[in-house]
Each structure stands twice: as structure tokens, then as C-alpha cells.
Design a protein around this motif. Structure first.
Motif, PDB file in Angstrom:
ATOM      1  N   ARG A  50       0.837  -1.208   0.000  1.00 35.61           N
ATOM      2  CA  ARG A  50       0.000   0.000   0.000  1.00 35.61           C
ATOM      3  C   ARG A  50       0.869   1.253   0.000  1.00 35.61           C
ATOM      4  NH1 ARG A  50      -5.394  -1.006   0.925  1.00 35.61           N
ATOM      5  NH2 ARG A  50      -5.748  -2.694   2.399  1.00 35.61           N
ATOM      6  N   VAL A  51       1.957   1.204   0.792  1.00 32.39           N
ATOM      7  CA  VAL A  51       2.876   2.347   0.847  1.00 32.39           C
ATOM      8  C   VAL A  51       3.426   2.618  -0.557  1.00 32.39           C
ATOM      9  CG1 VAL A  51       5.185   3.045   1.653  1.00 32.39           C
ATOM     10  CG2 VAL A  51       3.543   2.067   3.271  1.00 32.39           C
ATOM     11  N   CYS A  52       3.872   1.571  -1.228  1.00 33.54           N
ATOM     12  CA  CYS A  52       4.472   1.732  -2.562  1.00 33.54           C
ATOM     13  C   CYS A  52       3.456   2.292  -3.547  1.00 33.54           C
ATOM     14  CB  CYS A  52       4.993   0.395  -3.091  1.00 33.54           C
ATOM     15  SG  CYS A  52       6.226  -0.338  -2.024  1.00 33.54           S
ATOM     16  N   THR A  53       2.257   1.735  -3.520  1.00 34.61           N
ATOM     17  CA  THR A  53       1.244   2.178  -4.474  1.00 34.61           C
ATOM     18  C   THR A  53       0.876   3.636  -4.213  1.00 34.61           C
ATOM     19  OG1 THR A  53       0.477  -0.090  -4.545  1.00 34.61           O
ATOM     20  CG2 THR A  53      -1.006   1.547  -5.462  1.00 34.61           C
ATOM     21  N   ALA A  54       0.793   4.001  -2.923  1.00 36.27           N
ATOM     22  CA  ALA A  54       0.451   5.396  -2.586  1.00 36.27           C
ATOM     23  C   ALA A  54       1.541   6.331  -3.098  1.00 36.27           C
ATOM     24  CB  ALA A  54       0.287   5.542  -1.074  1.00 36.27           C
ATOM     25  N   VAL A  55       2.802   5.935  -2.921  1.00 34.26           N
ATOM     26  CA  VAL A  55       3.901   6.789  -3.387  1.00 34.26           C
ATOM     27  C   VAL A  55       3.834   6.912  -4.907  1.00 34.26           C
ATOM     28  CG1 VAL A  55       6.403   6.999  -3.615  1.00 34.26           C
ATOM     29  CG2 VAL A  55       5.407   6.281  -1.443  1.00 34.26           C
ATOM     30  N   PHE A  56       3.591   5.800  -5.570  1.00 33.32           N
ATOM     31  CA  PHE A  56       3.539   5.843  -7.039  1.00 33.32           C
ATOM     32  C   PHE A  56       2.455   6.831  -7.487  1.00 33.32           C
ATOM     33  CE2 PHE A  56       2.234   4.699 -11.260  1.00 33.32           C
ATOM     34  CZ  PHE A  56       3.455   4.581 -11.904  1.00 33.32           C
ATOM     35  N   GLN A  57       1.282   6.710  -6.854  1.00 39.24           N
ATOM     36  CA  GLN A  57       0.171   7.571  -7.295  1.00 39.24           C
ATOM     37  C   GLN A  57       0.456   9.046  -7.019  1.00 39.24           C
ATOM     38  OE1 GLN A  57      -2.950   5.505  -5.309  1.00 39.24           O
ATOM     39  NE2 GLN A  57      -3.320   4.131  -7.035  1.00 39.24           N
ATOM     40  N   ARG A  58       1.189   9.336  -5.923  1.00 42.38           N
ATOM     41  CA  ARG A  58       1.434  10.733  -5.573  1.00 42.38           C
ATOM     42  C   ARG A  58       2.679  11.312  -6.252  1.00 42.38           C
ATOM     43  NH1 ARG A  58       2.308  11.824   0.211  1.00 42.38           N
ATOM     44  NH2 ARG A  58       2.043   9.606   0.490  1.00 42.38           N
ATOM     45  N   LEU A  59       3.714  10.492  -6.367  1.00 38.34           N
ATOM     46  CA  LEU A  59       5.017  11.075  -6.722  1.00 38.34           C
ATOM     47  C   LEU A  59       5.551  10.752  -8.102  1.00 38.34           C
ATOM     48  CD1 LEU A  59       7.017  10.676  -3.386  1.00 38.34           C
ATOM     49  CD2 LEU A  59       5.669  12.604  -4.158  1.00 38.34           C
ATOM     50  N   VAL A  60       5.096   9.652  -8.692  1.00 33.65           N
ATOM     51  CA  VAL A  60       5.667   9.333  -9.999  1.00 33.65           C
ATOM     52  C   VAL A  60       4.873  10.063 -11.069  1.00 33.65           C
ATOM     53  CG1 VAL A  60       6.301   7.544 -11.640  1.00 33.65           C
ATOM     54  CG2 VAL A  60       6.486   7.098  -9.200  1.00 33.65           C
ATOM     55  N   THR A  61       5.494  11.068 -11.642  1.00 31.88           N
ATOM     56  CA  THR A  61       4.830  11.869 -12.668  1.00 31.88           C
ATOM     57  C   THR A  61       5.642  11.733 -13.945  1.00 31.88           C
ATOM     58  OG1 THR A  61       6.222  13.732 -12.123  1.00 31.88           O
ATOM     59  CG2 THR A  61       4.116  13.584 -10.963  1.00 31.88           C
ATOM     60  N   GLU A  62       5.090  12.276 -15.005  1.00 31.85           N
ATOM     61  CA  GLU A  62       5.828  12.242 -16.262  1.00 31.85           C
ATOM     62  C   GLU A  62       7.190  12.927 -16.088  1.00 31.85           C
ATOM     63  OE1 GLU A  62       4.440  13.440 -20.578  1.00 31.85           O
ATOM     64  OE2 GLU A  62       2.943  12.416 -19.343  1.00 31.85           O
ATOM     65  N   GLU A  63       7.176  13.967 -15.248  1.00 28.73           N
ATOM     66  CA  GLU A  63       8.419  14.723 -15.042  1.00 28.73           C
ATOM     67  C   GLU A  63       9.485  13.842 -14.372  1.00 28.73           C
ATOM     68  OE1 GLU A  63       9.875  18.938 -13.120  1.00 28.73           O
ATOM     69  OE2 GLU A  63       8.266  17.795 -12.207  1.00 28.73           O
TER      70      GLU A  63
END
Ligand SMILES: Nc1ncnc2c1ncn2[C@@H]1O[C@H](COP(=O)(O)O)[C@@H](OP(=O)(O)O)[C@H]1O
Ligand SMILES: [Mg+2]
Ligand SMILES: [Mg+2]
Ligand SMILES: [Mg+2]
Length: 368
Positions: A50-63
Motif C-alpha cells: 500500500r505504501v508503494c502504491t500510494a507513493v507511485f500515485q502521488r510522486l511518480v509523474t511524467e516529469e
């Protein structure tokens, strides 16, 4: 005990009871081996996923992707390791842990920004509030040296960091090693399709195996504790086999695998996938062979990259070895220093795969 862990243990007992009652000669229900460890490991892997998925959704952007900015994966790596280690410490305070990460980069003034992010993330994922020092301490419980005696856990908080950043496959991997042998493995695969024949369908699989009890898969974060057994494929002719390997050619030689496939008469293209999801693919029969062929001869594979996947394939009826056919030796510390590379396969094609691997690597030595 957390409600999730109690529910897992109940489900485990009822699964065993069901099996025992259908067995004509059964007189009693065997108490499940490592039942508490299994339930705690599932809970820990689910929370870390859950931690990983939350980080992905918040922090991994195209940039972040185009800048090749690794900070999201770093935050998730540390956060997931802190969460798993804190849960293990609560339930098994005497068990040491061999974890991939350490807290060096989070300490001091230089580490403040990253540390603050990780502490917030961890506190959103665990039941009790943890101070920054407690979070750093939990991460550093992963510094154990490993070895051949006693029991310890091994954790890869995010295996397949490159896959995580691409939004592809990654896994949270936790295993229990007792006297140098893997006894329990849990692999959480948040992006793996539940049904491999429906690649666009529901995702999120958790694979679990205890020594001698078979391998099972369940939905990650499932509302119920339903588990289904995993079995490797029954393919007997290597020409009908399919194989999988790393996406990263720096982790496993794609050139050598193509030669091995040629020798075996395999015509299907390899499935390239990051992380220990490859072991899960072999365990549930989506692929027949997993090849990890050394690129840099001096590289020592890490125990956290293989322990959980190794027992899951074994318990699903498959075989795992290094490229020489020798069993992986988890008793030698933090690395598999007595082994080179990995071959995992269903029983029907394992011997043929090892023969082709040996021949390809021998030919390569001769021409070098
Ligand atoms: N030269 C090398 N050979 C084999 N594996 C390597 C390697 N360099 C790094 N790795 C490992 O490969 C793992 C990923 O495997 P895969 O290619 O199957 O996804 C990495 O795990 P992390 O992503 O946890 O760091 C890392 O530990
Ligand atoms: Mg790894
Ligand atoms: Mg990792
Ligand atoms: Mg790494």
C-alpha cells in the motif's frame, strides 16, 4: 494481534481443516506450520505494498520519469522497509532482518527532506505513531549479516525498482530463513494481473509458500482470505516452453538467453518482466522457465532478491538452481556468494534448461 493477522490465521486453519476432512485416512488436523509467521508476513507485505502504491500515485509523474528522478522509489523503498521491519519487530522482537536498505541517506541535515517524507509515509501506514528516530531504527533493523544458524528474515522492500518507476512490475518480498534454508516466502505484486490471461483485468496478487505446505496465491488487499493453490506448468517438451527474464539487460544477459532458447527449440519470445514477479509467473504456470544469466562475473546475487521467489517455485512443484544446477545457498550471509545466476523452471523442462544453459556458457568461455 492486528485483526488482519487473526483473520489470516483463521483462514489458514479452515483451509487445513477442509483438506484434512476430505482425506479419507486423516485422523486429526495438523497444526499449520509457521502459522503466525505466515499471517504476520502477509500483513506486513500488504501494508508495505500500500505504501508503494500510494507513493507511485502521488510522486511518480511524467516529469520524474523523463528526468530519471529516482526520489519516488527512494521514498517508497525506505518507507516500505520501515513498515515491514516495525511490524516484524512488534511480533517477533528477537528475529534479526537482512534488509536491502539502510538509513544512511536519511540522517543528518542532508537527509532531512527525505526523512520527513518517509516518516509521514510510515505513520500513515502503521497503527502506532513513530518518531523519526524510531523510523530510522526500524530501517536499520535490516542490517543483520545473515548466515547458517538460527532464524532471520530477509526483505526487499521494492524489488524491481526500475519496473516500479515505469509503472510496470515490482514486488515486495519477504522470506523467513531458518538454519540457512528458506522456510516461508511472501511476494506482493501490486501490478500483476490476477488472471494472466486477462492482462488488462484486475491487478494485485500476493503469493505465499511455507515449506512443505504448497504455494498459494490470493488477491492483494482482498476482502476475504480466499487462497488458491499455485502449480507450475505441466509442459514436458522444451520446444513448447516459454521463458521469462529481466527487462534490464544489465541484470541478465539477453544474448545468452536467446542462444539458450535456440538450443531448446523455443520459438516464443521471452516475457521480460522486472522483479520476483518472474518467480510467481513460473509458480502459476504463466511461464515455464526463468533465466537469470550473469552479465558481470563478479556480481553476487542478494538473498532478498531470491529467497521468497525460490520457496514459492519449489512449493508450486518447480525447481530452482544457479546456472551450474546447484541449489541456491541462503546460508552464506547477505549474498548468494556460492552461486552464479539463477534458473527456475517447472519440473518437466528444468533438466533440459540447465543442460542448455551449461552448454551456452561453456561455448561462451571457449570463444572468449
Ligand atoms: N549486475 C547485476 N546482476 C544481477 N542483478 C542485479 C545486478 N545489479 C542489480 N541487480 C539486482 O537486480 C534486481 C532487480 O532484478 P530484475 O532485473 O529481475 O527486476 C535489483 O533489485 P532492486 O530493484 O530491489 O534493487 C538488484 O538487486
Ligand atoms: Mg531487489
Ligand atoms: Mg529493492
Ligand atoms: Mg536496489
Amino acid at each position: 494481534m492486528a485483526p488482519g493477522i487473526a483473520a489470516c490465521m483463521r483462514a489458514r486453519r479452515s483451509y487445513r481443516a477442509g483438506t484434512a476432512l476430505t482425506a479419507a485416512m486423516a485422523h486429526s488436523v495438523r497444526v499449520a506450520h509457521l502459522a503466525k509467521e505466515r499471517a504476520v508476513a502477509i500483513e506486513a507485505v500488504e501494508r508495505a505494498s500500500r505504501v508503494c502504491t500510494a507513493v507511485f500515485q502521488r510522486l511518480v509523474t511524467e516529469e520524474t520519469l523523463t528526468k530519471k528522478d529516482k526520489s519516488p522509489v527512494t521514498v517508497a523503498d525506505f518507507g516500505a522497509q520501515a513498515v515491514v521491519n516495525a511490524i516484524l519487530e512488534r511480533h517477533f522482537p528477537d528475529d534479526p532482518i537482512v534488509g536491502e536498505e539502510d538509513s544512511k541517506d536519511l540522517r543528518g541535515e542532508d537527509g532531512r527532506a527525505l526523512r520527513d517524507k518517509v516518516v509521514d509515509l510510515v505513520n500513515a501506514a502503521v497503527d502506532q505513531t513513530m518518531s523519526a528516530d524510531e523510523v530510522l531504527g526500524a530501517i536499520d533493523r535490516g542490517q543483520y549479516a545473515g548466515g547458517a544458524t538460527g532464524r532471520h528474515w530477509t526483505l526487499d522492500p521494492i524489488d524491481g525498482t526500475k519496473g516500479f518507476l515505469r509503472g510496470e512490475q515490482f514486488a515486495v518480498c519477504l522470506a523467513l530463513i531458518v538454519d540457512g534454508k528458506v522456510r516461508l516466502g511472501v511476494v506482493g505484486c501490486p501490478n500483476l494481473p490476477v488472471d494472466a490471461s486477462q492482462p488488462l483485468g484486475d491487478r494485485g496478487v500476493l503469493a505465499v509458500a511455507v515449506e512443505g505446505e504448497g504455494a498459494f496465491q490470493r488477491r492483494l488487499h482482498a476482502p476475504s482470505d480466499l487462497e488458491t493453490p499455485m502449480r507450475v506448468s505441466a509442459v514436458a517438451d522444451p520446444r513448447d516452453a516459454s521463458f521469462c527474464e529481466s527487462v534490464e539487460s544489465g541484470h541478465s544477459s539477453h544474448g545468452d538467453s536467446a542462444k539458450i532458447a535456440g538450443l531448446l527449440g523455443i520459438h516464443r519470445e521471452s516475457a521480460r518482466m522486472d522483479s520476483q514477479c518472474k518467480y510467481v509467473a513460473v509458480a502459476r504456470g504463466n511461464a515455464d522457465i526463468y533465466l537469470r544469466l550473469p552479465v558481470d562475473g563478479s556480481y553476487e546475487e542478494k538473498i532478498w532478491d531470491h529467497a521468497a521467489g525460490n520457496i514459492i517455485v519449489h512449493e508450486a512443484g518447480g525447481r530452482v538452481s544457479d546456472v551450474s544446477g546447484a541449489a541456491l545457498d541462503f546460508s552464506a550471509g547477505r549474498t548468494l556468494k556460492h552461486n552464479k545466476g539463477v534458473v527456475a523452471a517447472s519440473g518437466g523442462v528444468f533438466d533440459a534448461a540447465i543442460a542448455a544453459v551449461k552448454q551456452t556458457l561453456a561455448d561462451k568461455l571457449q570463444t572468449a
